[in-house]
Design a protein around this motif. Sequence first.
Motif, PDB file in Angstrom:
ATOM      1  N   ALA A 101     -12.562  -9.874   0.906  1.00  0.00           N
ATOM      2  CA  ALA A 101     -12.893  -8.520   0.465  1.00  0.00           C
ATOM      3  C   ALA A 101     -14.094  -8.024   1.256  1.00  0.00           C
ATOM      4  CB  ALA A 101     -13.194  -8.530  -1.030  1.00  0.00           C
ATOM      5  N   ASP A 102     -14.350  -6.729   1.137  1.00  0.00           N
ATOM      6  CA  ASP A 102     -15.556  -6.192   1.776  1.00  0.00           C
ATOM      7  C   ASP A 102     -16.793  -6.757   1.080  1.00  0.00           C
ATOM      8  OD1 ASP A 102     -14.497  -4.575   3.746  1.00  0.00           O
ATOM      9  OD2 ASP A 102     -13.984  -3.029   2.293  1.00  0.00           O
ATOM     10  N   PHE A 145       1.672   6.373   0.334  1.00  0.00           N
ATOM     11  CA  PHE A 145       1.675   5.543   1.547  1.00  0.00           C
ATOM     12  C   PHE A 145       2.116   6.320   2.781  1.00  0.00           C
ATOM     13  CE2 PHE A 145       3.430   2.439   4.494  1.00  0.00           C
ATOM     14  CZ  PHE A 145       2.389   1.534   4.545  1.00  0.00           C
ATOM     15  N   MET A 185       9.081  -1.098   7.394  1.00  0.00           N
ATOM     16  CA  MET A 185       8.775  -2.163   6.434  1.00  0.00           C
ATOM     17  C   MET A 185       8.626  -1.592   5.030  1.00  0.00           C
ATOM     18  SD  MET A 185       5.506  -4.618   6.578  1.00  0.00           S
ATOM     19  CE  MET A 185       4.907  -5.384   5.092  1.00  0.00           C
ATOM     20  N   VAL A 227      -1.883  -5.007   6.198  1.00  0.00           N
ATOM     21  CA  VAL A 227      -2.139  -3.566   6.097  1.00  0.00           C
ATOM     22  C   VAL A 227      -1.502  -3.007   4.829  1.00  0.00           C
ATOM     23  CG1 VAL A 227      -1.647  -1.334   7.128  1.00  0.00           C
ATOM     24  CG2 VAL A 227      -2.406  -3.192   8.573  1.00  0.00           C
ATOM     25  N   VAL A 228      -0.247  -3.399   4.559  1.00  0.00           N
ATOM     26  CA  VAL A 228       0.432  -2.868   3.377  1.00  0.00           C
ATOM     27  C   VAL A 228      -0.252  -3.346   2.106  1.00  0.00           C
ATOM     28  CG1 VAL A 228       2.584  -2.927   2.089  1.00  0.00           C
ATOM     29  CG2 VAL A 228       2.634  -2.556   4.523  1.00  0.00           C
ATOM     30  N   LEU A 284       0.920  -6.511   9.618  1.00  0.00           N
ATOM     31  CA  LEU A 284       1.470  -5.414   8.833  1.00  0.00           C
ATOM     32  C   LEU A 284       1.475  -5.740   7.351  1.00  0.00           C
ATOM     33  CD1 LEU A 284       4.306  -4.261  11.175  1.00  0.00           C
ATOM     34  CD2 LEU A 284       2.002  -3.406  10.919  1.00  0.00           C
ATOM     35  N   VAL A 285       1.770  -6.997   7.010  1.00  0.00           N
ATOM     36  CA  VAL A 285       1.722  -7.370   5.595  1.00  0.00           C
ATOM     37  C   VAL A 285       0.310  -7.157   5.067  1.00  0.00           C
ATOM     38  CG1 VAL A 285       1.862  -9.322   4.012  1.00  0.00           C
ATOM     39  CG2 VAL A 285       3.658  -8.960   5.673  1.00  0.00           C
ATOM     40  N   MET A 320     -11.425  -2.969   3.473  1.00  0.00           N
ATOM     41  CA  MET A 320     -11.081  -1.989   4.488  1.00  0.00           C
ATOM     42  C   MET A 320     -11.791  -2.332   5.793  1.00  0.00           C
ATOM     43  SD  MET A 320     -11.666   2.025   4.058  1.00  0.00           S
ATOM     44  CE  MET A 320     -10.739   3.237   4.933  1.00  0.00           C
ATOM     45  N   VAL A 321     -13.099  -2.568   5.697  1.00  0.00           N
ATOM     46  CA  VAL A 321     -13.852  -2.945   6.886  1.00  0.00           C
ATOM     47  C   VAL A 321     -13.490  -4.382   7.293  1.00  0.00           C
ATOM     48  CG1 VAL A 321     -16.177  -3.250   7.783  1.00  0.00           C
ATOM     49  CG2 VAL A 321     -15.696  -1.374   6.255  1.00  0.00           C
ATOM     50  N   PHE A 325       6.498 -10.005   2.413  1.00  0.00           N
ATOM     51  CA  PHE A 325       5.864  -9.311   1.288  1.00  0.00           C
ATOM     52  C   PHE A 325       6.567  -9.658  -0.014  1.00  0.00           C
ATOM     53  CE2 PHE A 325       4.653  -5.675  -1.253  1.00  0.00           C
ATOM     54  CZ  PHE A 325       3.351  -5.493  -0.875  1.00  0.00           C
ATOM     55  N   LEU A 335      -0.677   8.381   4.007  1.00  0.00           N
ATOM     56  CA  LEU A 335      -1.698   7.492   4.560  1.00  0.00           C
ATOM     57  C   LEU A 335      -1.318   7.069   5.979  1.00  0.00           C
ATOM     58  CD1 LEU A 335      -4.278   6.181   3.379  1.00  0.00           C
ATOM     59  CD2 LEU A 335      -2.938   4.163   2.916  1.00  0.00           C
ATOM     60  N   VAL A 382      -6.247   4.422  -2.338  1.00  0.00           N
ATOM     61  CA  VAL A 382      -4.801   4.162  -2.323  1.00  0.00           C
ATOM     62  C   VAL A 382      -4.119   4.790  -3.524  1.00  0.00           C
ATOM     63  CG1 VAL A 382      -5.114   2.039  -1.041  1.00  0.00           C
ATOM     64  CG2 VAL A 382      -4.878   1.936  -3.513  1.00  0.00           C
ATOM     65  N   ARG A 439      -6.890  -3.946 -12.919  1.00  0.00           N
ATOM     66  CA  ARG A 439      -7.021  -4.309 -11.506  1.00  0.00           C
ATOM     67  C   ARG A 439      -8.278  -5.122 -11.255  1.00  0.00           C
ATOM     68  NH1 ARG A 439      -4.048  -2.652  -7.502  1.00  0.00           N
ATOM     69  NH2 ARG A 439      -4.939  -4.605  -6.810  1.00  0.00           N
ATOM     70  N   SER A 447     -16.881  -1.835  -3.032  1.00  0.00           N
ATOM     71  CA  SER A 447     -15.936  -1.497  -1.969  1.00  0.00           C
ATOM     72  C   SER A 447     -14.502  -1.511  -2.493  1.00  0.00           C
ATOM     73  CB  SER A 447     -16.053  -2.498  -0.814  1.00  0.00           C
ATOM     74  OG  SER A 447     -17.385  -2.673  -0.474  1.00  0.00           O
ATOM     75  N   VAL A 493     -11.681   1.554  -2.276  1.00  0.00           N
ATOM     76  CA  VAL A 493     -10.342   1.483  -1.684  1.00  0.00           C
ATOM     77  C   VAL A 493      -9.279   1.740  -2.749  1.00  0.00           C
ATOM     78  CG1 VAL A 493      -8.730   0.042  -0.430  1.00  0.00           C
ATOM     79  CG2 VAL A 493     -11.136  -0.068   0.117  1.00  0.00           C
ATOM     80  N   LEU A 528       5.662  -0.196  10.465  1.00  0.00           N
ATOM     81  CA  LEU A 528       5.108  -0.097   9.108  1.00  0.00           C
ATOM     82  C   LEU A 528       5.999   0.779   8.231  1.00  0.00           C
ATOM     83  CD1 LEU A 528       1.249   0.384   9.205  1.00  0.00           C
ATOM     84  CD2 LEU A 528       2.540  -1.144   7.751  1.00  0.00           C
ATOM     85  N   TRP A 560      -3.347  -3.991   1.797  1.00  0.00           N
ATOM     86  CA  TRP A 560      -4.553  -3.194   1.651  1.00  0.00           C
ATOM     87  C   TRP A 560      -4.201  -1.800   1.136  1.00  0.00           C
ATOM     88  CZ3 TRP A 560      -5.432   1.216   4.799  1.00  0.00           C
ATOM     89  CH2 TRP A 560      -6.617   1.866   4.499  1.00  0.00           C
ATOM     90  N   ALA A 561      -3.154  -1.191   1.697  1.00  0.00           N
ATOM     91  CA  ALA A 561      -2.865   0.202   1.405  1.00  0.00           C
ATOM     92  C   ALA A 561      -2.192   0.386   0.047  1.00  0.00           C
ATOM     93  CB  ALA A 561      -1.969   0.801   2.486  1.00  0.00           C
ATOM     94  N   LEU A 562      -1.592  -0.659  -0.503  1.00  0.00           N
ATOM     95  CA  LEU A 562      -0.933  -0.488  -1.790  1.00  0.00           C
ATOM     96  C   LEU A 562      -1.704  -1.135  -2.939  1.00  0.00           C
ATOM     97  CD1 LEU A 562       2.818  -0.995  -0.947  1.00  0.00           C
ATOM     98  CD2 LEU A 562       1.594   1.119  -1.312  1.00  0.00           C
ATOM     99  N   PHE A 563      -2.375  -2.228  -2.665  1.00  0.00           N
ATOM    100  CA  PHE A 563      -3.058  -2.942  -3.746  1.00  0.00           C
ATOM    101  C   PHE A 563      -4.570  -2.933  -3.625  1.00  0.00           C
ATOM    102  CE2 PHE A 563       0.776  -5.896  -3.437  1.00  0.00           C
ATOM    103  CZ  PHE A 563       1.484  -5.151  -4.334  1.00  0.00           C
ATOM    104  N   ALA A 564      -5.106  -2.406  -2.520  1.00  0.00           N
ATOM    105  CA  ALA A 564      -6.532  -2.561  -2.225  1.00  0.00           C
ATOM    106  C   ALA A 564      -6.894  -4.047  -2.156  1.00  0.00           C
ATOM    107  CB  ALA A 564      -7.403  -1.853  -3.253  1.00  0.00           C
ATOM    108  N   ASP A 565      -5.935  -4.878  -1.719  1.00  0.00           N
ATOM    109  CA  ASP A 565      -6.167  -6.316  -1.615  1.00  0.00           C
ATOM    110  C   ASP A 565      -6.691  -6.617  -0.208  1.00  0.00           C
ATOM    111  OD1 ASP A 565      -6.209  -8.987  -1.892  1.00  0.00           O
ATOM    112  OD2 ASP A 565      -4.045  -9.274  -2.004  1.00  0.00           O
TER     113      ASP A 565
END
Lengths: 334, 215
Positions: free
Chosen positions: A4-5, B121, B144, A93-94, A90-91, A104-105, A51, B124, B116, B70, B108, B112, B141, A96-101
């Motif tokens: 995580a950040d 998506f 996918m 990135v996804v 890509l996994v 970012m940095v 995924f 984004l 999101v 979460r 942080s 994020v 992406l 991060w973009a869907l779960f904030a898992d």
Amino acid sequence: MHIADGIISPEVCAGMAVASAGAVGFSLRQLKKTETTKTIPLTGMMGALVFAGQMVNFPLVVAPVSGHLLGGVLASVILGPWAGCLVVTLVLVVQWALFADGGMVALGVNVFNMGVVGALGGYAVYAGLRRWMPSPRGTITSAIIAAWLSVLAASTMFCLEFALSGHRDYSLPNLFALMTTFHSLIGLGEALITGFVLSVVLDQRPDLVYGQPSLDIMETEPPRRSWQATPLRTAVIGLMIALAVAGFLAPFASGYSDGLEAVAEKMGFDAQVDADPQVLVLDEYQVPLGSEESWFMSKLSVSIAGIGGTLAVFAIALLLGRGLKPGAEAGHAT
Amino acid sequence: MPRDFLDPYSRGNSICHRLPDRLKILLVLAMIITALFVPPENWPVHGCMAAAVFLAMTLAGIPLRYLLVRLMFFFPMIMGLAIAVPASTGFTKGWDVMATVLLRGTLSFMGVLWLVNVTPFDRLLVALRQLGLPQMLAAILAFMYRYIFVVFDELERMREGRRARTFSKQGLLAAWKTNAQLIGMLLIRSMNRAERVHGAMCARGFDGEIRTLDS
């Protein structure tokens, strides 16, 4: 496992992001060179599969905790190193973009640890081992070893990045020991899952594996010579296992004595510890590389000492084995 | 499988959802970098940022319950990492490093999470593309993301089939083996599907170049 950040300093994150961007860009170019129009659907579908595969929970002995596939080495084995690196990226990135898992940095750090070191490095190990064991069983074995090492390498990378981040008040050797112990167990799970999955694929559709002969009837190939345990191969595999054990476990073993030294320092009798460390070359199982203060050097020297010792023992064993070879006399008779 | 089960609030219509996507990405990035650079002694700064994120979450209509759930999943993970720092010195020092990591990490994460959940998506992806993501990467992406849901559905069908045929409790090794077989079969089916999709794409004139309506 995603970083995580807030854990790694922004400077290190920036450096790792540049390195990852370079590696991913290079992978993209390699893919464009070799593949045709199939790259986008195949890589994308593999990403979706990894995924989804991560949602399958593998129960552990401790009931509420469960593990899952990470998939870096699996993707590399199926699609080749360049696409494998992309799939992991890509996994991440996804996720991060869907779960904030994963931060970012810190995304660049994660991509480097798991995509570049994990998938590309894992593939290098796998490909190297497969040369020695070209049979299907050898393929599975190589992938298992590569999967275990890739998890371990990622955790080692994390320790290095943490060390570079300039945090105070922690003991890196002990952090390293903690992380490595923990991740060698996680890696065991990953290795098992990768092996099982790959054996299913090799059983049903062996042509899906990257570099495996096609099942197409038009391109018949002579059957591959199955793997045989020649003395040289056996020796090399044995040596590699021994070296891995020595290199990884030797620093740990001394981790405890580190704690002891810390206590000794506190009590004020550190003068007695390491009175004269350089009498013997391998005194205290360390090659004298530098000052005792530098943790990295001391750990590295323990590792080198372990590996050197293993090599020496191995050489002696080889020499002894020469004389005891069962076929030696029979060879004379004919 | 519903399209938005992964990021359930991303398709709202609040003021946060209507902000330009690139601006949102850069805002969150700036916030995280500030959080990483401001030393923990200046905790009022972190407090202000936490309050701002909280306000933004409220404006976006993200319920508190979702946020707490979460955080409940996030906390054990970062706690496990953070606790390793004092553990490495035998729980004598390093507590302040742990506190710093927890503070910055949680802040942080919330940033994020807000991003999101106010940006779908696909938007984004467009924003990232405008910020310099290579086109091929964006194309893979998008592909996918499209097929994640299809593969999930396939996995769910296979799991249901297994449940219908498994009557007794499995041992540990057997559970691992059947789970891995599940993934292996899913892999084969996905690759088959990729080949079919590729054939369909080629039949419609796909030549490896991605074209969108606005390019």
